[in-house]
Design a protein around this motif. Sequence first.
Motif, PDB file in Angstrom:
ATOM      1  N   LEU A 101       0.832  -1.218  -0.156  1.00 14.80           N
ATOM      2  CA  LEU A 101      -0.087  -0.099   0.139  1.00 14.80           C
ATOM      3  C   LEU A 101       0.905   1.155   0.060  1.00 14.80           C
ATOM      4  O   LEU A 101       1.898   1.508   0.763  1.00 14.80           O
ATOM      5  CB  LEU A 101      -0.853   0.205   1.238  1.00 14.80           C
ATOM      6  CG  LEU A 101      -1.955   0.963   1.343  1.00 14.80           C
ATOM      7  CD1 LEU A 101      -3.014   0.742   0.178  1.00 14.80           C
ATOM      8  CD2 LEU A 101      -2.881   0.906   2.704  1.00 14.80           C
ATOM      9  N   ILE A 127     -10.604  -0.571  -4.597  1.00 15.65           N
ATOM     10  CA  ILE A 127      -9.953  -1.919  -4.075  1.00 15.65           C
ATOM     11  C   ILE A 127     -10.311  -1.503  -2.517  1.00 15.65           C
ATOM     12  O   ILE A 127     -10.015  -0.820  -1.728  1.00 15.65           O
ATOM     13  CB  ILE A 127      -8.513  -1.899  -4.084  1.00 15.65           C
ATOM     14  CG1 ILE A 127      -7.884  -1.726  -5.645  1.00 15.65           C
ATOM     15  CG2 ILE A 127      -7.705  -3.299  -3.549  1.00 15.65           C
ATOM     16  CD1 ILE A 127      -8.691  -2.840  -6.637  1.00 15.65           C
ATOM     17  N   ASP A 140      -9.830  -2.972   1.270  1.00 22.20           N
ATOM     18  CA  ASP A 140      -8.526  -3.664   1.982  1.00 22.20           C
ATOM     19  C   ASP A 140      -8.396  -5.105   2.178  1.00 22.20           C
ATOM     20  O   ASP A 140      -7.416  -5.584   2.230  1.00 22.20           O
ATOM     21  CB  ASP A 140      -8.403  -2.859   3.234  1.00 22.20           C
ATOM     22  CG  ASP A 140      -9.526  -2.908   4.357  1.00 22.20           C
ATOM     23  OD1 ASP A 140     -10.720  -3.631   3.541  1.00 22.20           O
ATOM     24  OD2 ASP A 140      -9.148  -2.894   5.301  1.00 22.20           O
ATOM     25  N   VAL A 192      -7.271  -7.744  -7.129  1.00 20.62           N
ATOM     26  CA  VAL A 192      -6.876  -6.677  -7.491  1.00 20.62           C
ATOM     27  C   VAL A 192      -6.259  -6.214  -8.895  1.00 20.62           C
ATOM     28  O   VAL A 192      -6.520  -5.457  -9.579  1.00 20.62           O
ATOM     29  CB  VAL A 192      -5.552  -6.191  -6.266  1.00 20.62           C
ATOM     30  CG1 VAL A 192      -4.876  -4.867  -6.896  1.00 20.62           C
ATOM     31  CG2 VAL A 192      -6.123  -6.159  -5.256  1.00 20.62           C
ATOM     32  N   VAL A 227      -7.268   2.502  -2.425  1.00 21.06           N
ATOM     33  CA  VAL A 227      -7.698   1.362  -1.510  1.00 21.06           C
ATOM     34  C   VAL A 227      -8.649   2.029  -0.193  1.00 21.06           C
ATOM     35  O   VAL A 227      -8.151   3.213   0.340  1.00 21.06           O
ATOM     36  CB  VAL A 227      -6.528   0.787  -1.069  1.00 21.06           C
ATOM     37  CG1 VAL A 227      -6.927  -0.331  -0.086  1.00 21.06           C
ATOM     38  CG2 VAL A 227      -5.570   0.153  -2.057  1.00 21.06           C
TER      39      VAL A 227
END
Length: 596
Positions: free
Chosen positions: A469, A541, A543, A550, A564
């Motif tokens: 991330l 997206i 988490d 993804v 995200v």
Amino acid sequence: MKFNFKENLNRLNQWRMQKISNRNFLILLSFVVGIIGGLAAAILKGLTHFIASTLQDDVQWEYKYLFYLIFPLIGIFLSVLYVRKFIKSKSLDHGITPILYAISRKSSRIDVHNVYSQIITAALTVGFGGSSGLEAPIAYSGSAIGSNTGRFFGLQYKEVTLLLACGAAAGISGAFNSPLAGMIFAIEILLSEFSIPVFIPLLISAALASVVSRVLYSEPLFHTTVSDWEVEALFFYLLLAAIVGLFTIYFARISTSVKNWFGKISNPYNKVWLSGISLGILIFIFPALYGEGYLAIQQILDGNFDSIVKNSLFSDYRNMGWVVLCYTVLVIFAKSIAALFTINGGGNGGVFGPSLVIGGLIGFAFAYGLNLTGLVQLNVPNFVMAGMAAALSGIMHAPLTGMFLIAEITGGYTLMVPLMLVASISYLINRAVMKHSIYTKVLADSGDLISYEDKDRTVLSMMKLRYILENNFIILRPNETPLDRQTEIIHSKRNIFPIVDLKGKFLGLIYSEKLFSILLREEEGIEKTFEQLAQKPNDIIKDKENMEIVMSKMNRDDVWILPVVDDENHYLGFVSKSSVFNKYRALLMRQGKYLE
């Protein structure tokens, strides 16, 4: 004191890495895991049989057999009570599926309490008459031993995974006194990608576990006199394999239905009552369902074919062959329900043992029924063993494990050719309908299954979204304008800006190209707020989504980066293909250094 312990452990690991290669160190640890795994298997078998023998033999009371109907309920209740009172998570996974999940999603980490919790709850469940097996719990306990041994010494993922598999092999080997089957089980179920460096530690752990278990608890699982098979019976072995293969499909489907049904019951004690009372009723009608069921198989192997009806409501008719046959067929279906109710109702156990019992009973019913016709005369014990191998192979998708396990625990190596055939055919029939085994279906449906047939999907499944991330983006507020943030926008090294409100909710995004055009007055919007200028992303997206999902979202819309958020739409950052590719490359490098 805790600090000193960690410091000394780190020094030990540093010395070890300088003096001992990973390969040699893993061999040393495989000795440790094998010994402890064999000890755990002996403890589980001894404790379970102690509880069972105490209830059945030591307690002398005129009406004690009536309590056999509620003993399974008591055992499941005690198991659930133990979990609720002594395990912080208030839940205890069981079976082989959680081990596979730990490998694919938890870096092969298994909580240390599983080393003893699996033994305690399984002994209570099966010792009190729960209709499940001990093999899955001891495999889980052994896996926990291997996993925590690897973590204790700070080993990496693949090394911890290997020790986890060594523990599972040790558990199966110790439970059955069958080192070869334990090793093959670990390779076939847990380590789909086989290599020689993997083979050696597994072999050591399985062998040592068998030795330790045999020294501490030497009672064999089955004992029988095996006679050679006849070529004339080959057609009937093939027919039996087809019948068992079809039954394994039925078992897999009913397993899913029962699991979904119990999943709708939120109160764990309601599950206990439902499963316990149901088991009591089934055992009242079919006493052979009490406990593991291996005793019924052993009596059949000894030639006592009417023993299946003994102590039942139909015991007066045990001399009538067709009654024995029909009753056995009913027991086969009842055993399926009883095992699944035991496991899903809160008891601990697995379908490994019930698979053997069901397969053995199918083999008995098949051969015994044909013998009743007078047209053929088949060797019933041989078909019992062939049925066990076929059932294990079809349900677990593990033909090698089924074949070698039955050959080892019965000493029936003279039956190797029929065992090879029935195991293969049953597996192929089940695989033709059920792409995944009873252990892997849930993981496959959720995208958590590692498959070495697809290397890219395997590596993706090993990635965790939180580790790739990216959150070093300049956040824009919805009530601000481009002029308010022009300095930060101009000097930003990123070409995308998330728009997030004060509560952290993600509202949209805007690209630097559009902002530069606005700031240079090439297009209108200089006085508009970011909330008005916000653009909707191609996709979002969550988490908790796995990396396969993804990448599919990115490839579908041909985008390089996506935002995200969590379940409440709070902004967390962005994930890009660059970060995915970098992590992918790092994982490949880590695999390349494995066991150097």
